[in-house]
Design a protein around this motif. Structure first.
Motif, PDB file in Angstrom:
ATOM      1  N   MET A   1      26.237  17.137   2.755  1.00  0.00           N
ATOM      2  CA  MET A   1      25.327  15.961   1.969  1.00  0.00           C
ATOM      3  C   MET A   1      24.137  16.570   2.080  1.00  0.00           C
ATOM      4  O   MET A   1      23.542  16.565   3.336  1.00  0.00           O
ATOM      5  N   GLY A   2      23.291  16.584   0.911  1.00  0.00           N
ATOM      6  CA  GLY A   2      21.977  17.234   1.051  1.00  0.00           C
ATOM      7  C   GLY A   2      21.084  16.123   0.423  1.00  0.00           C
ATOM      8  O   GLY A   2      21.445  15.049  -0.067  1.00  0.00           O
ATOM      9  N   LEU A   3      19.995  15.740   1.292  1.00  0.00           N
ATOM     10  CA  LEU A   3      18.886  14.806   1.042  1.00  0.00           C
ATOM     11  C   LEU A   3      18.320  15.188  -0.310  1.00  0.00           C
ATOM     12  O   LEU A   3      17.659  16.244  -0.349  1.00  0.00           O
ATOM     13  N   ARG A   4      18.452  14.497  -1.183  1.00  0.00           N
ATOM     14  CA  ARG A   4      17.865  14.641  -2.788  1.00  0.00           C
ATOM     15  C   ARG A   4      16.378  13.816  -3.048  1.00  0.00           C
ATOM     16  O   ARG A   4      15.538  14.487  -3.595  1.00  0.00           O
ATOM     17  N   ASP A   5      16.200  12.816  -2.433  1.00  0.00           N
ATOM     18  CA  ASP A   5      15.022  12.114  -2.768  1.00  0.00           C
ATOM     19  C   ASP A   5      14.752  11.089  -1.510  1.00  0.00           C
ATOM     20  O   ASP A   5      15.583  10.416  -1.067  1.00  0.00           O
ATOM     21  N   ALA A   6      13.536  10.998  -1.190  1.00  0.00           N
ATOM     22  CA  ALA A   6      13.093   9.808  -0.165  1.00  0.00           C
ATOM     23  C   ALA A   6      11.678   9.504  -0.492  1.00  0.00           C
ATOM     24  O   ALA A   6      10.877  10.302  -1.039  1.00  0.00           O
ATOM     25  N   ARG A   7      11.495   8.227  -0.614  1.00  0.00           N
ATOM     26  CA  ARG A   7      10.392   7.387  -1.055  1.00  0.00           C
ATOM     27  C   ARG A   7       9.873   6.272  -0.182  1.00  0.00           C
ATOM     28  O   ARG A   7      10.829   5.580   0.175  1.00  0.00           O
ATOM     29  N   ILE A   8       8.488   6.362  -0.252  1.00  0.00           N
ATOM     30  CA  ILE A   8       8.062   4.892   0.361  1.00  0.00           C
ATOM     31  C   ILE A   8       6.812   4.382  -0.640  1.00  0.00           C
ATOM     32  O   ILE A   8       6.256   5.316  -0.892  1.00  0.00           O
ATOM     33  N   ARG A   9       6.948   3.174  -0.870  1.00  0.00           N
ATOM     34  CA  ARG A   9       5.932   2.518  -1.665  1.00  0.00           C
ATOM     35  C   ARG A   9       5.391   1.515  -1.526  1.00  0.00           C
ATOM     36  O   ARG A   9       6.213   0.649  -0.728  1.00  0.00           O
ATOM     37  N   TYR A  10       4.037   1.233  -1.569  1.00  0.00           N
ATOM     38  CA  TYR A  10       3.272   0.137  -1.059  1.00  0.00           C
ATOM     39  C   TYR A  10       2.921  -0.673  -2.361  1.00  0.00           C
ATOM     40  O   TYR A  10       2.290   0.025  -3.052  1.00  0.00           O
ATOM     41  N   LEU A  11       3.407  -1.972  -2.505  1.00  0.00           N
ATOM     42  CA  LEU A  11       3.044  -2.761  -3.618  1.00  0.00           C
ATOM     43  C   LEU A  11       2.110  -3.990  -3.258  1.00  0.00           C
ATOM     44  O   LEU A  11       2.405  -4.650  -2.371  1.00  0.00           O
ATOM     45  N   ASP A  12       0.721  -4.021  -3.970  1.00  0.00           N
ATOM     46  CA  ASP A  12      -0.029  -4.982  -3.683  1.00  0.00           C
ATOM     47  C   ASP A  12      -0.349  -5.871  -4.856  1.00  0.00           C
ATOM     48  O   ASP A  12      -0.788  -5.291  -6.072  1.00  0.00           O
ATOM     49  N   TYR A  13       0.388  -6.920  -4.989  1.00  0.00           N
ATOM     50  CA  TYR A  13       0.333  -7.570  -6.166  1.00  0.00           C
ATOM     51  C   TYR A  13      -1.051  -8.355  -6.724  1.00  0.00           C
ATOM     52  O   TYR A  13      -1.687  -8.663  -5.654  1.00  0.00           O
ATOM     53  N   VAL A  14      -1.263  -8.843  -8.211  1.00  0.00           N
ATOM     54  CA  VAL A  14      -2.254  -9.713  -8.309  1.00  0.00           C
ATOM     55  C   VAL A  14      -1.897 -10.544  -9.283  1.00  0.00           C
ATOM     56  O   VAL A  14      -0.710 -10.485  -9.423  1.00  0.00           O
ATOM     57  N   GLY A  15      -2.611 -11.359  -9.846  1.00  0.00           N
ATOM     58  CA  GLY A  15      -2.237 -12.375 -10.714  1.00  0.00           C
ATOM     59  C   GLY A  15      -1.694 -13.461 -10.037  1.00  0.00           C
ATOM     60  O   GLY A  15      -1.994 -14.220  -9.124  1.00  0.00           O
ATOM     61  N   SER A  16      -0.479 -14.047 -10.804  1.00  0.00           N
ATOM     62  CA  SER A  16       0.210 -15.106 -10.247  1.00  0.00           C
ATOM     63  C   SER A  16       0.731 -15.089  -8.985  1.00  0.00           C
ATOM     64  O   SER A  16       1.117 -15.882  -8.024  1.00  0.00           O
ATOM     65  N   GLU A  17       1.074 -13.793  -8.426  1.00  0.00           N
ATOM     66  CA  GLU A  17       1.505 -13.493  -7.004  1.00  0.00           C
ATOM     67  C   GLU A  17       0.478 -12.732  -6.295  1.00  0.00           C
ATOM     68  O   GLU A  17       0.844 -12.055  -5.320  1.00  0.00           O
ATOM     69  N   ALA A  18      -0.874 -13.274  -6.551  1.00  0.00           N
ATOM     70  CA  ALA A  18      -1.828 -12.344  -5.418  1.00  0.00           C
ATOM     71  C   ALA A  18      -1.690 -12.753  -4.180  1.00  0.00           C
ATOM     72  O   ALA A  18      -1.519 -13.826  -3.699  1.00  0.00           O
ATOM     73  N   GLY A  19      -1.914 -11.715  -3.366  1.00  0.00           N
ATOM     74  CA  GLY A  19      -1.475 -11.707  -2.034  1.00  0.00           C
ATOM     75  C   GLY A  19      -0.355 -11.176  -1.262  1.00  0.00           C
ATOM     76  O   GLY A  19      -0.092 -10.918  -0.281  1.00  0.00           O
ATOM     77  N   ARG A  20       0.442 -11.211  -2.559  1.00  0.00           N
ATOM     78  CA  ARG A  20       2.019 -10.580  -1.979  1.00  0.00           C
ATOM     79  C   ARG A  20       1.751  -9.059  -1.953  1.00  0.00           C
ATOM     80  O   ARG A  20       1.254  -8.362  -2.672  1.00  0.00           O
ATOM     81  N   ARG A  21       2.375  -8.683  -0.747  1.00  0.00           N
ATOM     82  CA  ARG A  21       2.518  -7.148  -0.508  1.00  0.00           C
ATOM     83  C   ARG A  21       3.954  -6.866  -0.109  1.00  0.00           C
ATOM     84  O   ARG A  21       4.621  -7.452   0.885  1.00  0.00           O
ATOM     85  N   ASP A  22       4.411  -5.723  -0.737  1.00  0.00           N
ATOM     86  CA  ASP A  22       5.815  -5.258  -0.578  1.00  0.00           C
ATOM     87  C   ASP A  22       5.715  -3.636  -0.008  1.00  0.00           C
ATOM     88  O   ASP A  22       4.899  -3.185  -0.435  1.00  0.00           O
ATOM     89  N   VAL A  23       6.577  -3.537   0.802  1.00  0.00           N
ATOM     90  CA  VAL A  23       6.931  -2.004   1.242  1.00  0.00           C
ATOM     91  C   VAL A  23       8.379  -1.643   0.894  1.00  0.00           C
ATOM     92  O   VAL A  23       9.227  -2.344   1.276  1.00  0.00           O
ATOM     93  N   ARG A  24       8.529  -0.643   0.059  1.00  0.00           N
ATOM     94  CA  ARG A  24       9.864  -0.067  -0.208  1.00  0.00           C
ATOM     95  C   ARG A  24      10.182   1.012   0.283  1.00  0.00           C
ATOM     96  O   ARG A  24       9.267   1.889   0.278  1.00  0.00           O
ATOM     97  N   VAL A  25      11.376   1.291   0.812  1.00  0.00           N
ATOM     98  CA  VAL A  25      11.773   2.362   1.507  1.00  0.00           C
ATOM     99  C   VAL A  25      13.028   2.914   1.003  1.00  0.00           C
ATOM    100  O   VAL A  25      14.017   2.114   1.029  1.00  0.00           O
ATOM    101  N   ALA A  26      13.291   3.920   0.337  1.00  0.00           N
ATOM    102  CA  ALA A  26      14.597   4.205  -0.460  1.00  0.00           C
ATOM    103  C   ALA A  26      14.778   5.979  -0.163  1.00  0.00           C
ATOM    104  O   ALA A  26      13.876   6.679   0.022  1.00  0.00           O
ATOM    105  N   ILE A  27      16.189   5.870  -0.005  1.00  0.00           N
ATOM    106  CA  ILE A  27      16.704   7.407   0.209  1.00  0.00           C
ATOM    107  C   ILE A  27      18.000   7.478  -0.635  1.00  0.00           C
ATOM    108  O   ILE A  27      18.650   6.655  -0.748  1.00  0.00           O
ATOM    109  N   VAL A  28      18.020   8.956  -1.167  1.00  0.00           N
ATOM    110  CA  VAL A  28      19.125   9.298  -2.061  1.00  0.00           C
ATOM    111  C   VAL A  28      19.857  10.503  -1.426  1.00  0.00           C
ATOM    112  O   VAL A  28      18.839  11.456  -1.430  1.00  0.00           O
ATOM    113  N   GLY A  29      21.212  10.713  -1.157  1.00  0.00           N
ATOM    114  CA  GLY A  29      21.785  12.109  -1.021  1.00  0.00           C
ATOM    115  C   GLY A  29      23.000  12.021  -1.943  1.00  0.00           C
ATOM    116  O   GLY A  29      23.395  11.182  -2.333  1.00  0.00           O
ATOM    117  N   GLY A  30      23.409  13.422  -1.948  1.00  0.00           N
ATOM    118  CA  GLY A  30      24.533  13.606  -2.633  1.00  0.00           C
ATOM    119  C   GLY A  30      25.308  14.945  -2.524  1.00  0.00           C
ATOM    120  O   GLY A  30      24.743  15.702  -1.846  1.00  0.00           O
TER     121      GLY A  30
END
Length: 80
Positions: A1-30
């Motif tokens: 099984m080989g690693l195809r994609d790995a991502r880390i994303r940081y999201l900082d929201y504005v507007g109606s969700e101002a102050g919300r912060r998310d961190v997403r970690v994703a990995i895909v293999g196949g």
């Protein structure tokens, strides 16, 4: 099984969700298996985790997919 994609994303929201912060970690293999020059199969598995500073916005996802791929040439061979 080989690693195809790995991502880390940081999201900082504005507007109606101002102050919300998310961190997403994703990995895909196949895997890819080639039956012959015209037919192959792919099997993929992926995982994503989202952590948030807002209650109820955290999530975990696991996805599995399979595809059967055909390569068909419809061109007519040239005659003599």
């Amino acid at each position: 099984m080989g690693l195809r994609d790995a991502r880390i994303r940081y999201l900082d929201y504005v507007g109606s969700e101002a102050g919300r912060r998310d961190v997403r970690v994703a990995i895909v293999g196949g895997l890819k298996y080639v039956f012959n020059d015209s037919v192959s199969a792919r099997m993929l598995a992926g995982y994503e985790n989202r952590s948030s500073n807002v209650a109820g916005k955290d999530s975990d996802k696991f996805t599995v997919g399979v595809s059967l791929d055909f390569d068909i040439d419809f061109t007519r061979p040239r005659g003599r």
